[in-house]
Scaffold this motif. Structure first.
Motif, PDB file in Angstrom:
ATOM      1  N   LEU A 112       0.864  -1.184   0.000  1.00 53.72           N
ATOM      2  CA  LEU A 112       0.000   0.000   0.000  1.00 53.72           C
ATOM      3  C   LEU A 112       0.893   1.225   0.000  1.00 53.72           C
ATOM      4  N   SER A 113       0.746   2.059  -0.996  1.00 57.47           N
ATOM      5  CA  SER A 113       1.609   3.235  -1.149  1.00 57.47           C
ATOM      6  C   SER A 113       0.782   4.508  -1.103  1.00 57.47           C
ATOM      7  N   ASP A 114       1.486   5.627  -1.105  1.00 53.86           N
ATOM      8  CA  ASP A 114       0.861   6.960  -1.103  1.00 53.86           C
ATOM      9  C   ASP A 114      -0.088   7.150   0.086  1.00 53.86           C
ATOM     10  N   LEU A 115       0.326   6.610   1.231  1.00 51.72           N
ATOM     11  CA  LEU A 115      -0.505   6.792   2.436  1.00 51.72           C
ATOM     12  C   LEU A 115      -0.141   8.101   3.133  1.00 51.72           C
ATOM     13  N   ARG A 116      -1.092   8.664   3.806  1.00 49.28           N
ATOM     14  CA  ARG A 116      -0.848   9.894   4.552  1.00 49.28           C
ATOM     15  C   ARG A 116      -0.180   9.596   5.883  1.00 49.28           C
ATOM     16  N   ARG A 117       0.624  10.546   6.334  1.00 46.36           N
ATOM     17  CA  ARG A 117       1.287  10.389   7.627  1.00 46.36           C
ATOM     18  C   ARG A 117       0.298  10.629   8.773  1.00 46.36           C
TER      19      ARG A 117
ATOM     20  N   THR B  62      -0.285   5.195  10.467  1.00 44.23           N
ATOM     21  CA  THR B  62       1.027   5.553   9.948  1.00 44.23           C
ATOM     22  C   THR B  62       1.729   6.488  10.929  1.00 44.23           C
ATOM     23  N   LEU B  63       3.083   6.460  10.875  1.00 45.02           N
ATOM     24  CA  LEU B  63       3.870   7.281  11.786  1.00 45.02           C
ATOM     25  C   LEU B  63       3.827   8.748  11.359  1.00 45.02           C
ATOM     26  N   PRO B  64       4.034   9.661  12.319  1.00 47.35           N
ATOM     27  CA  PRO B  64       3.941  11.092  11.962  1.00 47.35           C
ATOM     28  C   PRO B  64       5.073  11.569  11.093  1.00 47.35           C
ATOM     29  N   ASP B  65       6.299  11.062  11.334  1.00 44.34           N
ATOM     30  CA  ASP B  65       7.432  11.596  10.563  1.00 44.34           C
ATOM     31  C   ASP B  65       8.319  10.490  10.044  1.00 44.34           C
ATOM     32  N   GLY B  66       7.806   9.287   9.963  1.00 44.10           N
ATOM     33  CA  GLY B  66       8.606   8.184   9.458  1.00 44.10           C
ATOM     34  C   GLY B  66       9.533   7.603  10.468  1.00 44.10           C
TER      35      GLY B  66
ATOM     36  N   VAL C 294       1.793  -3.134  11.584  1.00 46.86           N
ATOM     37  CA  VAL C 294       1.276  -4.349  10.962  1.00 46.86           C
ATOM     38  C   VAL C 294       1.485  -4.320   9.457  1.00 46.86           C
ATOM     39  N   ASP C 295       1.980  -5.436   8.904  1.00 48.97           N
ATOM     40  CA  ASP C 295       1.958  -5.674   7.452  1.00 48.97           C
ATOM     41  C   ASP C 295       0.935  -6.756   7.209  1.00 48.97           C
TER      42      ASP C 295
END
Length: 950
Positions: free
Chosen positions: A463-468, A495-499, A525-526
């Motif tokens: 899954l790509s282009d996800l929002r932080r 998703t994490l806030p800043d990677g 989770v994956d």
């Protein structure tokens, strides 16, 4: 500054006064009956005079030249009109003995007031006998102002209470024995509670028959009680004509009506508002999509096109059927079909949305269509579907079908238009044909709800282009030639806030000051799809901590390791005002109504009033005010009591309601205690309570002191005068002011120690007097004195001994003897409290336990000290009790033992037995015992009292 205290004449709850007799209004001779004990004529003389307003009044005056004669004056019969307690207001003048030309030793500056009850007006010049018993003595009246030669002319006003009255009426009698006085006016009246409306209840005008009189009320118009078994509203009328507490009322406004601001009436709900049922709640605006044009509505009707379901309550909003489902998405697999759709744009304002499927088969595109019949199967169902997906089997090949998906809710059946739906035409094909093809690894755009679909022919997907910093849900389903499977359960991840993995340090401070760090782990989770089409979860761990609030340990308010709250001295604050803000709640002045002044304190007046905080019931409160012209120090000292009191929460500690500092005058507001100080209350009700009731009062005081000692607070001035009593006889410890010690001109003398400061000697432990060492143990000593005060019905400790004599007696291990009829166990507990070594005294916890045992075993309270037994260390004055021989005359002897009221009776005959004392009018057990003990002491000296009496 402007004092907000209202005078009684402005009070909204004034008592009513009904006058039974007032000599000031009489225009003719009073013609009262006079009597002289001697053979000479009575010296009472009726004359005309002028009052302070120069109105003509009838008065009686007397100026005796011989104080040994008893001069009586009796009124006519006064009808009591149902009153059980009446008040007599006397206005009189008295000439000072030293100013009289015929001054003699028997001159007096007092006179006696008596009354005699009768059902008939049968009093004569000889009946009843002119003596105490049958007459009942009210009091010996002394003048506050005496007339002197060349002095200011002032008259005295005394108001006395008499009762209980049980017969039709009563006579007033005045006895002079050596006085030179004028009786200017006599006013007899009683007080009754006025008719009043409170808490939606109407209470009638009520005459108190006892200390408190129960009054039964009725509900105001448009109010009702919850049920037939509900008790009628009740309130209590005090003997002073004041309603003493809030009513116990179950009246509530019926449906369509709400209570007024003061709960005085039930008002109809205005147009556009309603009230569903009876109760205390207010009217409410009509729910959404409903209206009413009437006043007093119990419900609102739905507007056209809107409905309520049969299961909806009448206070629910009106709703309408939903709009049609959207975006039907068919997936055909030979003769089976899967339909999916999106929610309606408009749900009709309801959450009970469901769907149904209508299936029609058309033989030809232009021909008629008929229902599909039972050959078609639906999963999960054809109607009542909660999800947005349905599968159909059993369709015929090469056939055109029309499928309509209808959206329904709880009011769809009430609509005349029928449910809204969206239709789609489907033509089936042969096996393997018309499959819905999808390109591998293709991704469809998001629909209007933000959902994205991604397909893959492998068991995993990226899954790509996800929002932080966004929460996502993932569902997986499999596709074969037979069609689609059901979606798997939803799995969530964020998703994490800043990677990066972030750590937030937390700190939790416990009572033992240990710092504990707590990490709460989240799962990253994956999602992978196995060969069987089931969702797999592969996870790693990441640390995420939670910030916990610190617990303040300011000034060690909580004992470390135990969590026990302790008292904080407000003067340990650099700014004492900070302590006031922390422990006392500020009340808006508009919430307080002051009704009358009931006393005076060190800093200003003490008032009674009412407190009405929004959302709470109105209550009576006591209000201490700070008089104008105060200094900053006086203001701090005044408010310090509030910052002390505000730290206590206990049923036997006076409760602080709050303070008012934003307006003038500054006020401290506490709960109102109807019966006032314990010592005066006991004196007023001498002999009216049983030992078990007195022990109950003592148990409440001990419980409050136990609470204070556990908070490490030392009271330092525990005495019956500082215990307040409410209408339920609950005793509460009060007086927490720093400047509570009395001044030199106080009626309760204090002793100044070498270290300075005022100490109430009679209540203070020896180590506190000598070394100013105040502890909970010194409070226990004071509690023992309070026990003695209670069991003696407010007798002054150590009687008329001087403070120095008290100190000397205590140093010689003398202790107070048991009061009359005092249970032995209670006096032993007093002696335990008066142990010289403070470590040997019981703690308040032990005292509460000991009193609980006595309460559970009432028979133990019947054990009293035998006559002459006394305690092991009785308090002695080192002198024999006064006897007639030591005093020289019967009159001096009776005055020495404070029994001068029986002087005239003893002059006529000498009696020594209890029966004879009763015949003489000595009816109180304590007085009998006091007189007989004095006579017994005389017998010990081998002297006959009869010789002296004659």
């Amino acid at each position: 500054s402007l004092c907000l205290c209202l005078s009684p004449s402005l009070s909204l709850s004034l008592s009513l006064t009904e006058v039974l007799m007032n000599t000031k209004t009489e225009t003719s001779d009073l013609k009262w009956t006079t009597y002289s004990r001697t053979k000479s004529e009575s010296q009472w003389e009726e004359v005309s005079g002028l009052d302070e307003e120069n109105n003509s009044v009838r008065t009686y005056q007397i100026c005796q030249t011989d104080g040994s004669s008893s001069q009586w004056l009796r009124s006519k019969l006064i009808e009591r009109r149902g009153a059980s307690q009446v008040y007599v207001e006397l206005r009189f003048t008295m000439i000072e003995c030293s100013s009289r030309s015929t001054h003699h030793r028997s001159c007096k500056e007092t006179f006696n007031l008596f009354y005699y009850q009768s059902d008939t007006d049968d009093a004569t010049a000889t009946h009843p006998q002119w003596m105490e018993n049958p007459y009942v003595k009210v009091d010996t009246v002394a003048a506050d102002f005496l007339l002197r030669k060349g002095g200011e002319k002032k008259f005295n006003v005394k108001t006395l209470r008499l009762g209980p009255l049980t017969k039709r009426g009563f006579y007033l009698a005045f006895q002079a024995q050596g006085a030179c006085m004028a009786l200017l006016s006599v006013r007899v009246f009683f007080k009754k509670c006025p008719a009043v409306t409170r808490s939606l209840s109407v209470f009638p005008e009520t005459v108190p028959r006892s200390l408190v009189q129960e009054a039964v009320g009725t509900c105001v118009p448009n109010a009702e009680q919850p049920g037939p078994r509900s008790r009628p509203p009740k309130m209590f009328c005090g003997e002073d004509g004041q309603w003493v507490e809030q009513p116990s009322s179950s009246c509530t406004c019926r449906a369509g009506y709400e209570a007024s601001a003061g709960e005085l009436e039930c008002k109809a709900c205005p147009a556009g508002q309603f009230k569903l049922g009876s109760g205390s709640g207010p009217c409410s605006p009509c729910p959404e999509s409903s209206h009413t044009g009437e006043t007093g509505a119990a419900s609102c009707v739905c507007r056209p096109g809107y409905h309520r379901a049969f299961t909806d309550s009448l206070d629910s909003p009106c709703t309408r059927p939903p709009s049609a489902p959207r975006s039907l998405f068919p997936q055909i697999n030979d003769t089976s079909l899967t339909l999916e759709w999106s929610e309606p744009v408009d749900s009709g304002g309801r959450s009970d949305l469901s769907y149904s499927i209508q299936c029609s088969v058309c033989v030809s595109p232009a021909g008629p269509c008929t229902a599909c019949g039972e050959g078609v199967s639906y999963r999960p169902a054809q109607a009542g579907i909660r999800g947005r997906r349905v599968s159909l089997w059993g369709l015929r090949p090469h056939t055109t079908y029309t499928f309509t998906v209808q959206a329904l809710n709880g009011v769809s059946a009430l609509s005349q238009q029928g449910p809204a739906g969206e239709s789609i035409n489907i033509t089936t094909g042969r096996n393997g044909e018309n499959q819905t093809g999808r390109s591998k690894s293709s991704e469809r755009g998001a629909d209007e709800h933000g959902c994205r679909y991604k397909e893959s022919n492998s068991n995993q997907v990226v899954l790509s282009d996800l929002r932080r910093a966004t929460q996502y849900e993932v569902q997986v389903r499999a596709q074969t030639q037979a069609g689609y499977s059901s979606f798997s359960p939803a799995k969530s991840f964020r998703t994490l806030p800043d990677g990066k993995k972030t750590h937030h340090a937390s700190r939790y401070q416990a009572f033992d000051h240990n710092i504990r760090k707590s990490n709460v782990h989240s799962r990253l989770v994956d999602f992978t799809l196995g060969d069987d089409g089931c969702l797999r979860e592969e996870s790693g761990r990441g640390a995420l901590s939670i910030q916990d609030p610190e617990l303040s340990d300011k000034n060690e308010q909580y004992l470390m390791g135990q969590g026990v709250k302790v008292y904080i001295d407000p003067f340990t604050y650099e700014d004492p005002n900070e302590a006031v803000r922390e422990f006392a709640k500020e009340i808006d002045v508009s919430c307080v109504k002051i009704e009358e002044v009931i006393g005076a304190g060190e800093f200003g007046e003490v008032c009674r009033g009412r407190l009405r905080i929004p959302g709470k019931k109105e209550n009576y409160v006591a209000i201490k005010t700070l008089k104008g012209g105060y200094t900053d120090k006086q203001r701090r000292d005044f408010l310090s009591e509030a910052s002390i009191m505000g730290q206590f929460q206990h049923p036997n500690i006076i409760h602080l309601e709050g303070i008012i500092t934003a307006s003038c005058p500054v006020m401290i507001i506490t709960e109102f205690m109807e019966n006032g100080a314990l010592d005066s209350f006991l004196r007023l009700n001498d002999g009216q309570f049983t030992p078990i009731q007195l022990v109950g009062m003592l148990r409440g005081i001990a419980s409050g002191m136990k609470y204070l000692s556990e908070m490490s607070y030392v009271h330092r001035d525990l005495a019956a005068r500082n215990i307040l009593v409410n209408s339920n006889l609950v005793c509460k410890v009060s007086d927490f002011g720093l400047s509570r010690f009395l001044q030199e001109n106080s009626s309760d003398p204090t002793y100044t120690s070498s270290l300075g400061g005022k100490i109430p000697i009679r209540w203070t432990a020896p180590e506190a007097i000598a070394f100013r060492k105040f502890t909970s143990a010194s409070d226990v000593w004071s509690y023992g004195i309070v026990m003695w005060e209670v069991m003696s019905f407010g007798e002054r400790p150590y009687w008329d001994m001087s403070n120095q004599d008290v100190i000397n007696a205590i140093e010689q291990d003398y202790r107070l003897p048991p009061p009359p009829e005092c249970p032995t166990h209670l006096h032993q507990l007093m002696l335990d409290c008066w142990q010289k070594e403070r470590t040997a005294r019981p703690r308040f916890t032990n005292i509460v336990s000991a009193l609980d045992k006595l309460i559970r075993n009432p028979a133990s309270l019947k054990i009293t000290a035998q006559d002459g037994a006394g305690p092991s260390h009785p308090l002695l004055d080192q002198r024999s009790p006064p006897t007639p021989a030591s005093c020289g005359s019967v009159g001096e002897w009776l005055r020495a033992i404070k029994m001068e009221r029986y002087e005239e009776s003893f002059l006529q005959a000498g009696y020594t037995s209890v029966q004879d004392l009763l015949r003489l009018g000595v009816t109180l057990a304590g007085h009998q015992k006091k007189i007989l003990s004095s006579i017994q002491a005389l017998r010990v000296q081998n002297k006959s009292p009869n010789n002296i009496l004659y």
